[in-house]
Design a protein around this motif. Structure first.
Motif, PDB file in Angstrom:
ATOM      1  N   LEU A  76       0.819  -1.219   0.000  1.00  0.00           N
ATOM      2  CA  LEU A  76       0.000   0.000   0.000  1.00  0.00           C
ATOM      3  C   LEU A  76       0.852   1.269   0.000  1.00  0.00           C
ATOM      4  N   VAL A  77       2.039   1.197   0.602  1.00  0.00           N
ATOM      5  CA  VAL A  77       2.907   2.385   0.630  1.00  0.00           C
ATOM      6  C   VAL A  77       3.968   2.313  -0.463  1.00  0.00           C
ATOM      7  N   ASP A  78       3.769   1.381  -1.410  1.00  0.00           N
ATOM      8  CA  ASP A  78       4.613   1.291  -2.606  1.00  0.00           C
ATOM      9  C   ASP A  78       6.075   1.049  -2.275  1.00  0.00           C
ATOM     10  N   ARG A  79       6.301   0.054  -1.436  1.00  0.00           N
ATOM     11  CA  ARG A  79       7.686  -0.338  -1.174  1.00  0.00           C
ATOM     12  C   ARG A  79       7.792  -1.856  -1.188  1.00  0.00           C
ATOM     13  N   LEU A  80       8.995  -2.354  -1.458  1.00  0.00           N
ATOM     14  CA  LEU A  80       9.216  -3.796  -1.503  1.00  0.00           C
ATOM     15  C   LEU A  80       8.919  -4.388  -0.127  1.00  0.00           C
ATOM     16  N   PRO A  81       8.013  -5.362  -0.043  1.00  0.00           N
ATOM     17  CA  PRO A  81       7.698  -5.956   1.257  1.00  0.00           C
ATOM     18  C   PRO A  81       8.942  -6.460   1.976  1.00  0.00           C
ATOM     19  N   ALA A  82       9.017  -6.184   3.257  1.00  0.00           N
ATOM     20  CA  ALA A  82      10.170  -6.606   4.049  1.00  0.00           C
ATOM     21  C   ALA A  82      10.347  -8.115   4.005  1.00  0.00           C
ATOM     22  N   SER A  83       9.222  -8.850   3.889  1.00  0.00           N
ATOM     23  CA  SER A  83       9.290 -10.305   3.858  1.00  0.00           C
ATOM     24  C   SER A  83       9.982 -10.826   2.608  1.00  0.00           C
ATOM     25  N   LEU A  84      10.061  -9.997   1.549  1.00  0.00           N
ATOM     26  CA  LEU A  84      10.717 -10.393   0.312  1.00  0.00           C
ATOM     27  C   LEU A  84      12.103  -9.783   0.162  1.00  0.00           C
ATOM     28  N   ALA A  85      12.368  -8.725   0.902  1.00  0.00           N
ATOM     29  CA  ALA A  85      13.651  -8.025   0.766  1.00  0.00           C
ATOM     30  C   ALA A  85      14.798  -8.798   1.400  1.00  0.00           C
ATOM     31  N   THR A  86      14.542  -9.435   2.545  1.00  0.00           N
ATOM     32  CA  THR A  86      15.573 -10.210   3.248  1.00  0.00           C
ATOM     33  C   THR A  86      14.930 -11.481   3.801  1.00  0.00           C
ATOM     34  N   LEU A  87      15.761 -12.336   4.379  1.00  0.00           N
ATOM     35  CA  LEU A  87      15.261 -13.552   5.008  1.00  0.00           C
ATOM     36  C   LEU A  87      14.931 -13.343   6.481  1.00  0.00           C
ATOM     37  N   ASP A  88      15.142 -12.143   6.991  1.00  0.00           N
ATOM     38  CA  ASP A  88      14.987 -11.896   8.427  1.00  0.00           C
ATOM     39  C   ASP A  88      13.569 -12.190   8.913  1.00  0.00           C
ATOM     40  N   ASP A  89      12.561 -11.589   8.256  1.00  0.00           N
ATOM     41  CA  ASP A  89      11.178 -11.772   8.704  1.00  0.00           C
ATOM     42  C   ASP A  89      10.749 -13.225   8.594  1.00  0.00           C
ATOM     43  N   MET A  90      11.096 -13.879   7.505  1.00  0.00           N
ATOM     44  CA  MET A  90      10.746 -15.284   7.329  1.00  0.00           C
ATOM     45  C   MET A  90      11.402 -16.150   8.406  1.00  0.00           C
ATOM     46  N   SER A  91      12.657 -15.838   8.731  1.00  0.00           N
ATOM     47  CA  SER A  91      13.368 -16.623   9.747  1.00  0.00           C
ATOM     48  C   SER A  91      12.692 -16.498  11.106  1.00  0.00           C
ATOM     49  N   VAL A  92      12.309 -15.283  11.463  1.00  0.00           N
ATOM     50  CA  VAL A  92      11.630 -15.072  12.753  1.00  0.00           C
ATOM     51  C   VAL A  92      10.292 -15.804  12.760  1.00  0.00           C
ATOM     52  N   ALA A  93       9.563 -15.725  11.643  1.00  0.00           N
ATOM     53  CA  ALA A  93       8.275 -16.405  11.554  1.00  0.00           C
ATOM     54  C   ALA A  93       8.434 -17.921  11.706  1.00  0.00           C
ATOM     55  N   LEU A  94       9.450 -18.482  11.098  1.00  0.00           N
ATOM     56  CA  LEU A  94       9.668 -19.929  11.195  1.00  0.00           C
ATOM     57  C   LEU A  94      10.051 -20.344  12.612  1.00  0.00           C
ATOM     58  N   VAL A  95      10.777 -19.487  13.308  1.00  0.00           N
ATOM     59  CA  VAL A  95      11.082 -19.760  14.718  1.00  0.00           C
ATOM     60  C   VAL A  95       9.784 -19.815  15.520  1.00  0.00           C
ATOM     61  N   GLY A  96       8.882 -18.882  15.227  1.00  0.00           N
ATOM     62  CA  GLY A  96       7.585 -18.884  15.900  1.00  0.00           C
ATOM     63  C   GLY A  96       6.784 -20.140  15.598  1.00  0.00           C
ATOM     64  N   VAL A  97       6.815 -20.589  14.347  1.00  0.00           N
ATOM     65  CA  VAL A  97       6.107 -21.816  13.965  1.00  0.00           C
ATOM     66  C   VAL A  97       6.690 -23.012  14.708  1.00  0.00           C
ATOM     67  N   ALA A  98       8.017 -23.095  14.761  1.00  0.00           N
ATOM     68  CA  ALA A  98       8.668 -24.205  15.466  1.00  0.00           C
ATOM     69  C   ALA A  98       8.287 -24.213  16.946  1.00  0.00           C
ATOM     70  N   LEU A  99       8.247 -23.031  17.533  1.00  0.00           N
ATOM     71  CA  LEU A  99       7.845 -22.930  18.938  1.00  0.00           C
ATOM     72  C   LEU A  99       6.402 -23.404  19.124  1.00  0.00           C
ATOM     73  N   ALA A 100       5.549 -23.022  18.182  1.00  0.00           N
ATOM     74  CA  ALA A 100       4.147 -23.425  18.277  1.00  0.00           C
ATOM     75  C   ALA A 100       3.998 -24.936  18.167  1.00  0.00           C
ATOM     76  N   ILE A 101       4.760 -25.559  17.280  1.00  0.00           N
ATOM     77  CA  ILE A 101       4.672 -27.017  17.115  1.00  0.00           C
ATOM     78  C   ILE A 101       5.041 -27.732  18.406  1.00  0.00           C
ATOM     79  N   VAL A 102       6.046 -27.214  19.096  1.00  0.00           N
ATOM     80  CA  VAL A 102       6.423 -27.789  20.388  1.00  0.00           C
ATOM     81  C   VAL A 102       5.285 -27.620  21.393  1.00  0.00           C
ATOM     82  N   LEU A 103       4.665 -26.442  21.384  1.00  0.00           N
ATOM     83  CA  LEU A 103       3.598 -26.159  22.338  1.00  0.00           C
ATOM     84  C   LEU A 103       2.329 -26.951  22.041  1.00  0.00           C
TER      85      LEU A 103
END
Length: 208
Positions: free
Chosen positions: A54-81
């Motif tokens: 909406l603000v006409d910028r490259l989504p952070a989730s596509l610019a680097t692997l940082d956001d995806m990595s944090v999200a996957l850590v959250g998923v792994a934590l959820a699977i344990v829980l």
């Protein structure tokens, strides 16, 4: 003294919390391990990606692997829980709390992006709210549910109120980081009160 970037803090907290909430939601819907991972990632990244478009910028989730990595850590934590939880996951305090944390953190993060993008006060509220509710809404659609934001649950309203608090704090000249912190606190508090006391917005029905 090292100054911490408020956006970075809110973004990481939101990614982790929503990845956990999304994965728990997927498990409650009976999805397999891949589905749990997909729904967790979509919940974590969906709102921020929509906001960035909406603000006409490259989504952070596509610019680097940082956001995806944090999200996957959250998923792994959820699977344990998930293996430790019993009963309906969507009613569990863990899901409700993580979802409220994600909503709060992302409303603040979206408001900060609105300031950086130079949008109007209305635009800041819209971006903050979309960031907060966007990922969960996409996840609900993927599992065949009407998004919670469109039902009678008191969900998007806390995000709107929190973003308004963000604007007031900025208007009063609050130091850097305070508006975002205030926004997150208001959103989290309102959402948890809504869960505790079962607040609902009135339904609009046709007359008999």
């Amino acid at each position: 003294m090292v100054e911490v970037d408020p956006f970075w803090v809110m973004n990481v907290v939101g990614l982790l919390a929503f990845a956990v909430a999304g994965a728990l939601k997927a498990a409650d819907a009976g999805l397999d391990a891949f589905g749990v991972a997909v729904l967790g990632v979509v919940t974590a990244l969906g709102g921020g990606t929509t906001r960035d478009v909406l603000v006409d910028r490259l989504p952070a989730s596509l610019a680097t692997l940082d956001d995806m990595s944090v999200a996957l850590v959250g998923v792994a934590l959820a699977i344990v829980l998930i293996r430790r939880l019993k009963g309906r996951v969507r009613d569990h305090p863990l899901f409700l709390t993580s979802d409220a944390i994600g909503l709060a953190a992302f409303a603040a993060a979206g408001s900060l992006v609105g300031v950086q993008a130079g949008v109007s006060p209305f635009g800041i509220v819209i971006l903050g709210t979309i960031t907060g509710v966007g990922g969960g809404s996409i996840a609900d659609i993927l599992i065949g549910r009407v998004p919670v934001v469109l039902r009678d649950d008191f969900y998007a309203t806390p995000a709107v109120v929190g973003c308004l608090g963000f604007l007031v704090a900025r208007w009063l000249g609050a130091p850097s980081g305070v508006p975002a912190g205030l926004c997150a606190a208001v959103v989290f508090g309102l959402r948890m009160f809504a869960v505790r006391y079962e607040w609902r917005l009135p339904k609009v029905r046709a007359g008999s």
